[in-house]
Design a protein around this motif. Structure first.
Motif, short mmCIF file in Angstrom:
data_model
loop_
_atom_site.label_atom_id
_atom_site.label_comp_id
_atom_site.label_asym_id
_atom_site.label_seq_id
_atom_site.Cartn_x
_atom_site.Cartn_y
_atom_site.Cartn_z
N SER A 4 0.90 -1.30 -0.08
CA SER A 4 0.05 -0.08 0.10
C SER A 4 0.85 1.19 0.02
O SER A 4 1.69 1.46 0.75
CB SER A 4 -0.90 0.13 1.16
OG SER A 4 -0.29 0.04 2.41
N SER A 20 2.50 0.87 3.88
CA SER A 20 2.29 2.21 4.33
C SER A 20 1.13 2.50 5.47
O SER A 20 0.01 1.91 5.19
CB SER A 20 2.32 3.43 3.33
OG SER A 20 3.36 3.00 2.37
N ASP A 21 1.57 3.19 6.51
CA ASP A 21 0.49 3.72 7.30
C ASP A 21 0.76 5.25 7.08
O ASP A 21 1.52 5.68 6.36
CB ASP A 21 0.32 3.15 8.68
CG ASP A 21 1.30 3.32 9.35
OD1 ASP A 21 2.29 4.38 9.10
OD2 ASP A 21 1.79 2.45 10.58
N SER A 22 -0.07 6.06 7.90
CA SER A 22 -0.05 7.28 7.96
C SER A 22 1.40 7.91 8.39
O SER A 22 1.77 9.34 7.90
CB SER A 22 -1.12 8.02 8.90
OG SER A 22 -0.74 7.53 9.86
N ARG A 23 2.12 7.41 9.03
CA ARG A 23 3.62 7.75 9.50
C ARG A 23 4.84 6.91 9.19
O ARG A 23 6.01 7.44 9.11
CB ARG A 23 3.76 7.92 11.03
CG ARG A 23 2.52 8.88 11.47
CD ARG A 23 2.84 8.98 12.94
NE ARG A 23 1.57 9.99 13.78
CZ ARG A 23 1.54 10.46 14.80
NH1 ARG A 23 2.73 9.85 15.45
NH2 ARG A 23 0.84 11.22 15.13
N SER A 24 4.60 5.69 8.88
CA SER A 24 5.89 4.81 8.45
C SER A 24 5.33 4.00 7.28
O SER A 24 4.41 3.68 6.84
CB SER A 24 6.02 3.96 9.57
OG SER A 24 4.99 3.07 10.00
#
Length: 156
Positions: free
Chosen positions: A67, A111-115
């Motif tokens: 993602s 991916s997530d919102s920070r990493s």
């Protein structure tokens, strides 16, 4: 004749080997021996030796679902000036390629919102912080672990 019997008894006794009479402790024959020290273990192993810890890479057991945010999809150039610039190419499915000169690696990123967690076949996953920032002069900048990347390939 008694001398002959005595002589025969003496010859028979001495030709038969060592005296097997017990010593003072009653444990062993009367002759003395000493054990020589060895470097060999005195006990037999009871099981297979423990496995040595290895630093083999973690292998993916299940496929990773990649993602990447739309703002990251594309080609980016940047990184450390001291070590040389890297080109990162991110697809919308999460596949990526990173290269600098002849060196590089590829795989899938989640991916997530920070990493972003980078999964490279044959290697342990590694995590990088990320952000996309809109600079008024340069336009979009991708930051990975604090290093900035501009849109486009480093080879162009």
């Amino acid at each position: 004749m008694t001398a002959a019997i005595f002589l025969a008894t003496l010859l028979t006794t001495s030709s038969c080997g060592q005296d097997t009479a017990s010593n003072d402790s009653g444990d062993r024959p009367a002759y003395e021996y000493t054990d020589e020290p060895t470097d060999e273990p005195t006990e037999e192993p009871t099981s297979e030796p423990a496995e040595e810890p290895t630093e083999e890479p973690t292998k993916l057991i299940e496929p990773v679902e990649g993602s990447v945010p739309d703002s990251v999809v594309g080609v980016w150039c940047g990184g450390s000036n001291a070590e040389g610039h890297w080109t990162y190419e991110f697809s919308s499915t999460g596949e990526f390629i990173a290269h600098r000169g002849g060196a590089g690696f590829s795989g899938v990123v989640a991916s997530d919102s920070r990493s972003m967690t980078f999964h490279v076949p044959g290697e342990s996953p590694f995590v990088s912080s990320w952000a996309v920032v809109q600079d008024p002069v340069l336009g979009p900048l991708l930051f990975l672990d604090g290093y900035s990347y501009l849109p486009g390939s480093c080879n162009s």
